[in-house]
Design a protein around this motif. Structure first.
Motif, short mmCIF file in Angstrom:
data_model
loop_
_atom_site.label_atom_id
_atom_site.label_comp_id
_atom_site.label_asym_id
_atom_site.label_seq_id
_atom_site.Cartn_x
_atom_site.Cartn_y
_atom_site.Cartn_z
N THR A 80 0.85 -1.19 0.00
CA THR A 80 0.00 0.00 0.00
C THR A 80 0.88 1.24 0.00
O THR A 80 2.10 1.15 0.20
N GLU A 81 0.27 2.39 -0.15
CA GLU A 81 1.05 3.63 -0.15
C GLU A 81 1.78 3.82 1.18
O GLU A 81 2.94 4.25 1.20
N ASP A 82 1.12 3.51 2.29
CA ASP A 82 1.78 3.65 3.60
C ASP A 82 2.96 2.68 3.73
O ASP A 82 4.01 3.05 4.26
N GLU A 83 2.79 1.47 3.25
CA GLU A 83 3.88 0.48 3.32
C GLU A 83 5.05 0.89 2.43
O GLU A 83 6.21 0.70 2.81
N ARG A 84 4.75 1.47 1.27
CA ARG A 84 5.83 1.93 0.38
C ARG A 84 6.58 3.11 1.00
O ARG A 84 7.80 3.18 0.92
N ARG A 85 5.86 4.02 1.65
CA ARG A 85 6.53 5.15 2.31
C ARG A 85 7.46 4.63 3.42
O ARG A 85 8.59 5.11 3.55
N ALA A 86 6.99 3.66 4.19
CA ALA A 86 7.82 3.09 5.27
C ALA A 86 9.05 2.40 4.68
O ALA A 86 10.16 2.55 5.20
N LEU A 87 8.88 1.67 3.60
CA LEU A 87 10.01 1.00 2.95
C LEU A 87 11.00 2.03 2.42
O LEU A 87 12.22 1.86 2.56
N HIS A 88 10.49 3.08 1.82
CA HIS A 88 11.36 4.14 1.30
C HIS A 88 12.19 4.76 2.43
O HIS A 88 13.39 4.98 2.28
N ARG A 89 11.55 5.02 3.59
CA ARG A 89 12.28 5.57 4.74
C ARG A 89 13.36 4.60 5.21
O ARG A 89 14.49 5.01 5.51
N ARG A 90 13.03 3.30 5.30
CA ARG A 90 14.02 2.31 5.73
C ARG A 90 15.19 2.26 4.76
O ARG A 90 16.35 2.17 5.18
N ARG A 91 14.90 2.31 3.46
CA ARG A 91 15.98 2.29 2.47
C ARG A 91 16.87 3.50 2.59
O ARG A 91 18.08 3.40 2.47
N ARG A 92 16.28 4.67 2.81
CA ARG A 92 17.08 5.89 2.96
C ARG A 92 17.96 5.80 4.20
O ARG A 92 19.13 6.17 4.18
N ARG A 93 17.38 5.30 5.29
CA ARG A 93 18.14 5.16 6.53
C ARG A 93 19.28 4.17 6.34
O ARG A 93 20.41 4.41 6.76
N PHE A 94 19.02 3.05 5.65
CA PHE A 94 20.05 2.05 5.39
C PHE A 94 21.16 2.65 4.51
O PHE A 94 22.35 2.43 4.77
N ALA A 95 20.79 3.41 3.49
CA ALA A 95 21.78 4.03 2.61
C ALA A 95 22.65 5.00 3.39
O ALA A 95 23.87 5.04 3.20
N PHE A 96 22.04 5.76 4.29
CA PHE A 96 22.80 6.68 5.12
C PHE A 96 23.79 5.93 6.00
O PHE A 96 24.96 6.30 6.11
N GLN A 97 23.33 4.85 6.63
CA GLN A 97 24.20 4.06 7.50
C GLN A 97 25.34 3.43 6.71
O GLN A 97 26.48 3.37 7.17
N ARG A 98 25.04 2.96 5.50
CA ARG A 98 26.07 2.36 4.65
C ARG A 98 27.13 3.40 4.29
O ARG A 98 28.33 3.12 4.35
N LYS A 99 26.71 4.63 3.98
CA LYS A 99 27.66 5.69 3.66
C LYS A 99 28.50 6.06 4.87
O LYS A 99 29.70 6.29 4.76
N ALA A 100 27.87 6.13 6.04
CA ALA A 100 28.60 6.46 7.27
C ALA A 100 29.63 5.39 7.57
O ALA A 100 30.78 5.69 7.94
N CYS A 101 29.25 4.14 7.40
CA CYS A 101 30.18 3.02 7.63
C CYS A 101 31.35 3.11 6.65
O CYS A 101 32.52 2.99 7.05
N GLN A 102 31.05 3.35 5.39
CA GLN A 102 32.10 3.45 4.37
C GLN A 102 33.04 4.62 4.66
O GLN A 102 34.25 4.51 4.47
N HIS A 103 32.48 5.72 5.16
CA HIS A 103 33.30 6.88 5.50
C HIS A 103 34.32 6.52 6.58
O HIS A 103 35.49 6.87 6.48
N ILE A 104 33.87 5.82 7.62
CA ILE A 104 34.78 5.43 8.70
C ILE A 104 35.83 4.46 8.18
O ILE A 104 37.03 4.62 8.46
N LEU A 105 35.41 3.48 7.38
CA LEU A 105 36.37 2.51 6.85
C LEU A 105 37.40 3.17 5.94
O LEU A 105 38.56 2.76 5.90
N THR A 106 36.99 4.18 5.23
CA THR A 106 37.87 4.83 4.26
C THR A 106 38.72 5.94 4.89
O THR A 106 39.91 6.04 4.61
N ASN A 107 38.12 6.75 5.75
CA ASN A 107 38.78 7.97 6.22
C ASN A 107 39.19 7.98 7.69
O ASN A 107 40.00 8.81 8.09
N ARG A 108 38.60 7.10 8.49
CA ARG A 108 38.85 7.19 9.93
C ARG A 108 39.15 5.82 10.55
O ARG A 108 38.93 5.62 11.74
#
Length: 152
Positions: A80-108
């Motif tokens: 449903t539209e509500d379920e897709r919005r929730a999935l979109h938020r989870r994907r954005r959060r996961f992408a942010f965490q993946r970038k943060a992890c990569q930043h630490i592995l690469t730069n810190r």
């Protein structure tokens, strides 16, 4: 509305891409996939639409299209539209965490390893690095996976 008009308004027929012509919704009334409100009838329509989507050979493509195009109405890709919005938020959060992890592995990485060697708790490491505990856990998992590969 006659049969010709209904056929022309079906999501797959309207959109025309190859995967859409194989969609399970093309053999059903478009209204079924766009229930209105929260009535018993609308909930029944949603349930029926999701059942059709569950057996659809292009469910994944439909869901990705709906997410990419920010479709905010109806049952598409089995959600449903509500379920897709929730999935979109989870994907954005996961992408942010993946970038943060990569930043630490690469730069810190050296700083991270030093903090771990000092025996700091995960929350303390996260605070020192300006991140969250989940990111720290992700970095640890990545480092453990690298060690497993190196050992093999």
């Amino acid at each position: 509305m006659n049969a010709t008009t209904r056929r022309a308004t079906k999501p797959a027929a309207l959109l025309g891409d190859d995967w859409r012509t194989r969609a399970g919704c093309t053999r059903n009334e478009a209204e079924l996939f766009f229930p209105i409100g929260g009535s018993k009838t609308a909930r029944s329509q949603t349930k029926k639409a999701k059942q059709i989507c569950a057996g659809c050979p292009v469910r994944t493509e439909c869901l990705e299209w709906a997410l990419e195009n920010r479709q905010d109405e109806g049952v598409l890709g089995g959600l449903t539209e509500d379920e897709r919005r929730a999935l979109h938020r989870r994907r954005r959060r996961f992408a942010f965490q993946r970038k943060a992890c990569q930043h630490i592995l690469t730069n810190r990485l050296e700083e991270f390893l030093e903090l771990r060697a000092r025996g700091l708790e995960l929350l303390e490491i996260a605070t020192e690095l300006g991140t969250n505990v989940q990111t720290v856990n992700n970095v640890i998992e990545q480092l453990d996976a690298r060690q497993e590969v190196d050992a093999a």
